[in-house]
Scaffold this motif. Sequence first.
Motif, PDB file in Angstrom:
ATOM      1  N   GLY A 240       3.943 -38.794 -52.238  1.00  0.00           N
ATOM      2  CA  GLY A 240       4.915 -38.366 -53.252  1.00  0.00           C
ATOM      3  C   GLY A 240       4.194 -37.774 -54.445  1.00  0.00           C
ATOM      4  O   GLY A 240       3.016 -38.036 -54.671  1.00  0.00           O
TER       5      GLY A 240
ATOM      6  N   ASP B 120       9.318 -45.855 -57.857  1.00  0.00           N
ATOM      7  CA  ASP B 120       8.382 -46.010 -56.738  1.00  0.00           C
ATOM      8  C   ASP B 120       8.888 -47.141 -55.859  1.00  0.00           C
ATOM      9  O   ASP B 120       9.875 -47.788 -56.184  1.00  0.00           O
ATOM     10  CB  ASP B 120       6.978 -46.325 -57.282  1.00  0.00           C
ATOM     11  CG  ASP B 120       7.006 -47.499 -58.242  1.00  0.00           C
ATOM     12  OD1 ASP B 120       7.164 -48.637 -57.774  1.00  0.00           O
ATOM     13  OD2 ASP B 120       6.893 -47.278 -59.478  1.00  0.00           O
TER      14      ASP B 120
ATOM     15  N   SER C 241       9.984 -41.196 -56.799  1.00  0.00           N
ATOM     16  CA  SER C 241       8.981 -40.174 -57.141  1.00  0.00           C
ATOM     17  C   SER C 241       7.635 -40.425 -56.459  1.00  0.00           C
ATOM     18  O   SER C 241       6.843 -39.509 -56.283  1.00  0.00           O
ATOM     19  CB  SER C 241       8.787 -40.075 -58.661  1.00  0.00           C
ATOM     20  OG  SER C 241       7.791 -40.953 -59.130  1.00  0.00           O
ATOM     21  N   HIS C 242       7.364 -41.691 -56.095  1.00  0.00           N
ATOM     22  CA  HIS C 242       6.027 -41.999 -55.592  1.00  0.00           C
ATOM     23  C   HIS C 242       6.097 -43.169 -54.619  1.00  0.00           C
ATOM     24  O   HIS C 242       6.646 -44.210 -54.955  1.00  0.00           O
ATOM     25  CB  HIS C 242       5.096 -42.346 -56.761  1.00  0.00           C
ATOM     26  CG  HIS C 242       3.675 -42.434 -56.365  1.00  0.00           C
ATOM     27  ND1 HIS C 242       3.051 -43.617 -56.085  1.00  0.00           N
ATOM     28  CD2 HIS C 242       2.755 -41.473 -56.165  1.00  0.00           C
ATOM     29  CE1 HIS C 242       1.794 -43.384 -55.736  1.00  0.00           C
ATOM     30  NE2 HIS C 242       1.591 -42.090 -55.780  1.00  0.00           N
TER      31      HIS C 242
ATOM     32  N   LEU D 145      12.023 -37.404 -52.163  1.00  0.00           N
ATOM     33  CA  LEU D 145      11.007 -37.423 -53.218  1.00  0.00           C
ATOM     34  C   LEU D 145      11.398 -36.492 -54.355  1.00  0.00           C
ATOM     35  O   LEU D 145      11.754 -35.334 -54.133  1.00  0.00           O
ATOM     36  CB  LEU D 145       9.653 -37.013 -52.641  1.00  0.00           C
ATOM     37  CG  LEU D 145       9.021 -38.024 -51.681  1.00  0.00           C
ATOM     38  CD1 LEU D 145       7.821 -37.418 -50.977  1.00  0.00           C
ATOM     39  CD2 LEU D 145       8.628 -39.296 -52.427  1.00  0.00           C
TER      40      LEU D 145
END
Lengths: 221, 225
Positions: free
Chosen positions: A127, B54, B83-84, B104
């Motif tokens: 990501g 996340d 996002s992660h 994402l």
Amino acid sequence: MEYVANKENIAKRIARFFKNGDVVNLGIGLPTLVGNYVPEGVELILQSENGFMGLGPAPEPGKEDPMLVNAGGMPVSILPGGCYFDSAMSFAIIRGGHIAATVLGVLEVDQEGNLANYKIPGKMVPGMGGAMDLTVGAKTVFAATQHFDAKGSSKLLRRCKLPLTAAAQVDYVVTDVGLFQVKDGAFVLKEYFKPYTVDYILEKTDADIVVDKDCKEVDLA
Amino acid sequence: MVQKPIVTADEAVKLIKEGDAVMVGGFLGCGSPTGLIAALEKRGTGKMTLICNDCAMYNPKTGEMNGVAPLVAKKRFSTAVISHIGTNPEIQRQMNEGETDVQLVPQGTLAERIRAAGAGLGGVLTPTGLGTEVQDGKKVVEVDGAKFLLEKALSGDVALIRAKKADKSGNCVYDKSGRNFNPLMAMACGTVIVEADEIVEIGELDPEVVVTPSVFVTHLVQGRK
């Protein structure tokens, strides 16, 4: 000539770009090392995208605070004058052009200033986190990378093959063999680092390189 | 000032229905509402949408996990807007094998989409993601010669928030880097459950330092000591 990867030299050279008081965001990994080589008399204000500025060193063992971590989740400290904010404010600072520079890691970087560092389809998909905003928003974008990957392939390319983190945003690429400015669709070689030579760099790099008229050797040892 | 109901974590998560979009505060587990997460793990839903920065950290060798990672491990969500995910190999596995739909979103865009929803905006215009896969299927809007992506507002049904202190009306302050997405998510959901390390009387918080105004908060939970 044999290539020896040298992360410290990359960090050392990038650190010399900064002026006293610059607000900088350093990515996780190699970019974090830059903070260790800031010249005497230069104080950087480090912004941490998870929500504060005034990022300080890791506390002594036993003094860690689980509520104070960097963007990699590691315990850190906050310096006097620092402040906390939420994620929207954090990215307003980043995206709004209030950060002098960001230093980001690289999977691939190309001569158009395109950066790929968040995804290898089918293999590694961590990501993008804050990398896309940082690349677009910081005034100066440094791509920090070993010149070659583990297989010996050039990380500097004519055209990125991996999905992009951002298009045409990279200003400087600093590797362990030299300093390159991205300009007019080419890598402009500004400095080559001892013991490498201009010929070595031209031969081994899979991209169009223009040797700057003031290009010089720099010893980072 | 009217007080908000103070409930247990188990009572609070009963407000979450199967299929809901649930926002969970925290950044790699820092500032996550751990009591609410533990209660939701027990609850046993499986088709919710997780909206979070996340999927927090999970070490498959030691089994250690934090933040929302226990919810990922029990597959409480069928969709994740994130996002992660680099610190949780289990969500990467679920994504690669098609078990969980992972969307994402750049971190700054995620923050701003959530803030926009809470602020009554239809979306935001951002340069982030132009010329990348993030642009796919989105409208590009030109403003005075500069290009931006139109990113739509993102709201949820329930927000699970972690505060350092809340007064009984719902005003909140946060703890250092534990603030992150919490104040934004508190704006963007109909039901906003705040797990506070400390719940104080109305009037005890300095109005100058309140970060989340009470108007956003619907329920309070006493955090774990």
